[in-house]
Design a protein around this motif. Structure first.
Motif, mmCIF file in Angstrom:
data_model
loop_
_atom_site.group_PDB
_atom_site.id
_atom_site.type_symbol
_atom_site.label_atom_id
_atom_site.label_comp_id
_atom_site.label_asym_id
_atom_site.label_seq_id
_atom_site.Cartn_x
_atom_site.Cartn_y
_atom_site.Cartn_z
ATOM 1 N N ARG A 142 5.823 17.687 -0.595
ATOM 2 C CA ARG A 142 4.615 16.872 -0.436
ATOM 3 C C ARG A 142 4.647 16.092 0.875
ATOM 4 N N ASN A 147 0.805 -1.234 0.000
ATOM 5 C CA ASN A 147 0.000 0.000 0.000
ATOM 6 C C ASN A 147 0.834 1.279 0.000
ATOM 7 N N LYS A 148 2.115 1.178 -0.330
ATOM 8 C CA LYS A 148 2.971 2.348 -0.438
ATOM 9 C C LYS A 148 3.042 2.810 -1.895
ATOM 10 N N THR A 149 3.305 4.096 -2.074
ATOM 11 C CA THR A 149 3.504 4.667 -3.411
ATOM 12 C C THR A 149 4.933 5.169 -3.514
ATOM 13 N N ARG A 156 3.189 0.541 -5.260
ATOM 14 C CA ARG A 156 2.830 1.065 -6.570
ATOM 15 C C ARG A 156 3.986 1.963 -7.012
ATOM 16 N N GLN A 200 2.170 16.080 4.304
ATOM 17 C CA GLN A 200 1.376 14.910 4.710
ATOM 18 C C GLN A 200 1.883 14.300 6.012
ATOM 19 N N GLU A 236 -1.176 10.907 -7.547
ATOM 20 C CA GLU A 236 -2.329 11.033 -6.666
ATOM 21 C C GLU A 236 -2.065 10.406 -5.303
ATOM 22 N N GLY A 237 -2.606 11.038 -4.286
ATOM 23 C CA GLY A 237 -2.482 10.496 -2.944
ATOM 24 C C GLY A 237 -1.114 10.740 -2.342
ATOM 25 N N PRO A 238 -0.875 10.166 -1.170
ATOM 26 C CA PRO A 238 0.413 10.354 -0.507
ATOM 27 C C PRO A 238 1.567 9.769 -1.324
ATOM 28 N N ILE A 239 2.710 10.429 -1.281
ATOM 29 C CA ILE A 239 3.943 9.892 -1.851
ATOM 30 C C ILE A 239 4.760 9.367 -0.680
ATOM 31 N N ASP A 240 4.910 8.067 -0.616
ATOM 32 C CA ASP A 240 5.588 7.445 0.521
ATOM 33 C C ASP A 240 7.091 7.350 0.330
#
Length: 248
Positions: A126, A5-7, A31, A130, A77-81
């Motif tokens: 970013r 579930n990490k980006t 991802r 977050q 899109e969404g958090p960048i981990d």
């Protein structure tokens, strides 16, 4: 999986080292957004990831250009981990410093400083907003070696390690980690240079405590660990993957 579930963004994702990082991140559940200058190289890595059941997208991005990187970061899109920079720099080696031009010496230093600053700070904006994230940079044993006619590449790697420490100190309070890897020469990254029978790497091997050079999958798997929550207490650190050529 370490990165479920990490980006992750991998700049230089079409190269040998960047591609290995991307595959390792995807294998651990991330991802992966692959970014680089050459679409065909990125697509090959993405195809490997999807064939193995992972998720990857590609984008042509100039990681030396702040606007290009900012636009790419904004598109995720969404958090960048995770943000990883494995971009290669232009370098001149096998020339004594006393015989090298100023331009050849300075070029890799400027390249390394620019691309790592551009990608790391774009991601950091970013991530600090977050309240989480990991930035990974790539150095090499050249940062600590002497006498190998590495030209400005040694200073370039030392600059990357310095930026790792500096940025970690600034953004740690926002929950963002910054780490770097320092591998020795990794033969699989330049197979066109390596003939295992000609002894050209023996001087490097002889300089290691383990009597060998690092494997590409070792470096990539360490990268996956370093950006995972298992390494959550680690920041401002340079992971030594030189097989003992450099002893900390």
């Amino acid at each position: 999986m370490l990165l479920e579930n990490k980006t992750a963004i991998v700049y230089g994702g079409g190269g040998a080292m960047g591609g290995a990082f991307a595959r390792a991140f995807a294998a651990e559940g991330a991802r992966v957004y692959l970014a680089g200058r050459t679409a065909a190289k990125l697509e090959r890595v993405a195809a490997d990831i999807t064939a193995a059941g992972g998720w990857a997208s590609t984008a042509v991005v100039d990681a030396y250009d702040a606007e290009s990187v900012a636009g790419h970061v904004a598109s995720v899109e969404g958090p960048i981990d995770i943000c990883c920079n494995a971009v290669s720099v232009r370098e001149t080696q096998d020339v004594a410093l006393t015989a090298m031009s100023v331009e050849d010496f300075v070029r890799p230093v400027e390249d390394a400083a620019r691309t790592n600053f551009v990608t790391a700070t774009a991601a950091a904006r970013r991530m600090t907003a977050q309240g989480s994230g990991v930035i990974l940079m790539l150095s090499s044993s050249a940062a600590r070696e002497s006498g190998f006619e590495m030209g400005g590449f040694s200073l370039a790697c030392a600059a990357i390690e310095c930026l790792t420490r500096s940025l970690a100190g600034e953004i740690g309070k926002y929950g963002v980690r910054v780490v770097a890897l320092r591998p020795n020469f990794t033969p699989q990254t330049h197979p066109e240079w390596v003939n295992p029978d000609d002894g050209s790497l023996q001087h490097l091997i002889d300089g290691t405590a383990l009597g060998r050079l690092p494997e590409l999958n070792e470096v990539a798997r360490t990268a996956a660990f370093a950006v995972s929550d298992h390494a959550g207490a680690m920041t401002g650190a340079v992971l030594n993957l030189t097989c003992g050529a450099i002893v900390d």
